[in-house]
Motif scaffolding. Structure first.
Motif: not given
Length: 633
Positions: A123-129, A182-191, A236-244
């Motif tokens: 599956t490989g891995t992700g990258v964040a800018v 570790g077996w890293g996968q994905g990444v997401c960014v958020g304050d 795997t994937g992730c996302a910060f979001t303000d759903y409420d």
């Protein structure tokens, strides 16, 4: 990933997988007589091709395959006729790989190089800018993986590279506290705590990690915040979001499968462990699917798992990879699209009461136009035709197409893969992807990172290889794309085993570049040396009532008769996170810009008379509110 061909495959699919049928379709694309193929008179087409034996045989093959104008080949022909590729002698860009020169020297490890026993290795891995130190210059974070035989060896770790402002990057990993293995996968960014410093969430096979950014130094607060997930899970994937819409960033985490290395079957051990007659790793079919997670930000430095209460578990989708949160139906509430592998993809509609409903099938984004679940990997969200609605692009397995869904503006989507010209490529296995207006003509283009999952494929001498070139599609501005990879510089077509991909303006000059995590190799940094005379503008959003990052803010640019929209996102591409600044190409006319912003809080306001060819910070509440009459229009 689909390790075997199924005997129950539809005859049309068998026809399309025939190399001779594909080649015939592509030959016929350029014919002026092509339209007669669709107007019902095969005889007129045969007369028009009199004396052109090879092409008449091609027509016969297509007719024999019973591919009508609603079928896959016809759609491909229409797409090719409307979006012909440019001459290779016409350079549209000059992308070169400056990864080594920029000192991005980490080796991104994920499983074996010659063969692989388990699907985890593929599956490989992700990258964040993101700008970790708030100096105004985007930095790069690479997730790293592991190997099956890592015990007793020095393990690879994640790496953070600080932008040195001169075209190079400096490895600051150990200094800032991000050197985990570790077996890293994905990444997401958020304050997540709105303190003005962007935090990191990193997913793993095993416990995930949440890093709090304390003025440029990171601390793993996963246990304290209760967002680690299951120690035996595979995130795997992730996302910060303000759903409420409470002004605090919540966290969505995709899960792939329940997988145990101690009991996992070996290659060739069952019906889901074969591909084209050779033994390969098993899965994903045959593995129990993982359950996606939703963590609600409580506002006191803690999160609470709301996955069951929010109905995140009520879906037919599983084997999930990339998650992208965006407001697809324009009701002002964040929804979540998830690309799933060998299963229907998911579209979680926000019910505005803390719960979600998977409406992917009803909305038209669970399957392709044939009603078949594809092997979804990466996702790009963008308004490719500038009609004011956000569309979905998804990368898929080889011997299939990537998929483009057009947002109809009424809560539904139409698949336009072939009419748009995207269907011309079926050889490659796609992963990371992004909309990027590389020539600033105002029309979003597409970049794809590719690479097969089976190293053994090179032994078969087929028309596919393990390492694969990237693909760059140029937006023609009429709803179609052209594959311009051959005319976009020497390193777009460089073969690699690409996975995570992210874009960013690393020089703060409007020139967006592409960083790719290559499996068992060093990263690529694709930089376009060909400068366009077109103009551009970038926006950095600052929320006040909304979350500090402005994640979920929707920006609409009026450009003549067009209304081009983009949304600030956290996770996207393939398990990756892009530079969250919004970039619009403006074309050749140097005119002031007007932007309309719909903030996650519900505030809608204008910012007028903005300068061009620069980066503009826009703060919530400082624009001119949109009147009720204007909003109704």
């Amino acid at each position: 990933m689909r390790p075997q061909e199924h005997a129950s495959m539809d005859p049309l699919q068998h026809a399309w997988r025939s190399t001779s049928i594909r080649n015939c379709a592509r030959k016929l694309v350029s014919l002026p007589e092509l339209s007669q193929f669709f107007t019902g008179s095969a005889e007129r087409l045969r007369r028009g091709l009199a004396g052109r034996v090879e092409l008449r045989r091609c027509t016969a093959k297509l007719t024999y395959a019973k591919l009508t104008c609603g079928g896959m080949i016809c759609a491909l022909l229409l797409a090719g006729a409307g979006a012909r590729r440019p001459s290779i002698s016409t350079s549209v860009a000059d992308f070169v790989d400056l990864g080594a020169k920029a000192r991005l020297d980490v080796r991104v490890i994920s499983g074996g190089e010659i063969s692989r026993k388990y699907i985890l290795e593929s599956t490989g891995t992700g990258v964040a800018v993101f700008d970790y130190d708030n100096d105004g210059w985007p930095d790069i974070f690479f997730v790293n993986g592991s190997t099956i035989d890592a015990a007793g060896k020095e393990r690879p770790s994640n790496r953070l590279y600080r932008n040195a402002h001169d075209g190079t990057f400096v490895d600051v990993t150990e200094r800032v506290g991000l050197g985990a293995s570790g077996w890293g996968q994905g990444v997401c960014v958020g304050d997540y705590d709105n303190d003005g410093w962007e935090d990191l969430y990193v997913t793993y096979y095993g416990k995930n990690r949440l890093y709090h950014n304390n003025h440029g130094v990171f601390q793993d607060v996963m246990e304290d915040k209760h967002v680690g997930g299951d120690a035996h899970g595979w995130s795997t994937g992730c996302a910060f979001t303000d759903y409420d819409r409470d002004g605090l960033l919540d966290l969505f985490v995709a899960q792939y499968a329940r997988f145990d290395l101690r009991t996992a079957p070996l290659p060739g051990a069952g019906p889901f462990c074969l591909w084209k007659g050779i033994a390969v790793f098993c899965g994903p079919r045959g593995l129990p699917g993982g359950k996606n997670l939703l963590f609600h930000n409580l506002g006191n430095g803690r999160f609470h798992d709301e996955s069951a209460a929010a109905h995140i578990d009520r879906t037919a989708g599983h084997y999930c990879f990339t998650a992208s949160a965006f407001d697809y139906d324009e009701d002002g509430w964040a929804d979540i699209y998830v690309a799933c592998d060998s299963a229907p993809s998911i579209l979680y509609h926000n019910n505005r009461d803390g719960t979600f409903t998977d409406v992917a099938a009803m909305a038209g984004v669970a399957y392709n136009e044939e009603g078949r679940a594809q092997a979804g990997m990466g996702v790009a969200i963008g308004d490719y035709d500038c009609d004011g609605h956000l569309d979905i692009f998804r990368t898929d397995f080889s011997e299939d197409t990537s998929t483009l869904y057009h947002n109809n503006g009424d809560g539904s989507f139409s698949e336009v893969t072939y009419p748009s010209g995207i269907g011309v490529n079926t050889r490659y296995l796609g992963w990371g992807t992004a909309f990027i207006d590389f020539d600033d003509d105002g029309w979003p283009d597409l970049i794809l990172a590719n690479g097969h999952v089976y190293p053994e494929v090179d032994q078969l001498h087929l028309d596919v290889t393990y390492k694969e070139p990237r693909v760059l599609y140029r937006n023609n501005g009429n709803g179609t794309f052209s594959d311009v990879s051959e005319a976009a510089g020497p390193d777009v077509r460089m073969r690699a085993s690409g996975r995570g991909l992210a874009t960013g303006d690393f020089w703060n000059d409007g020139r967006w570049s592409i960083v790719i995590a290559n499996m068992n190799s060093t990263p690529s940094l694709l930089v376009n040396r060909q400068r366009s005379a077109n103009h551009w503008i970038e926006f950095k959003t600052l929320g006040t009532r909304s979350n500090r990052d402005g994640i979920g803010a929707k920006l609409t640019l009026a450009n003549g008769s067009r209304r081009c929209v983009q949304e600030v996102q956290s996770g996207s591409s393939y398990m990756s996170s892009q530079d969250r600044r919004i970039h619009f190409g403006l074309g050749p006319k140097p005119v002031p810009v007007q932007i309309e912003v719909l903030w996650p809080s519900g505030l809608r306001e204008y910012f007028r008379g903005l300068p061009i060819d620069t980066i503009v910070s826009i703060m919530e509440g400082t624009g001119k509110p949109v009147s009720a009459a204007e909003e109704k229009r």
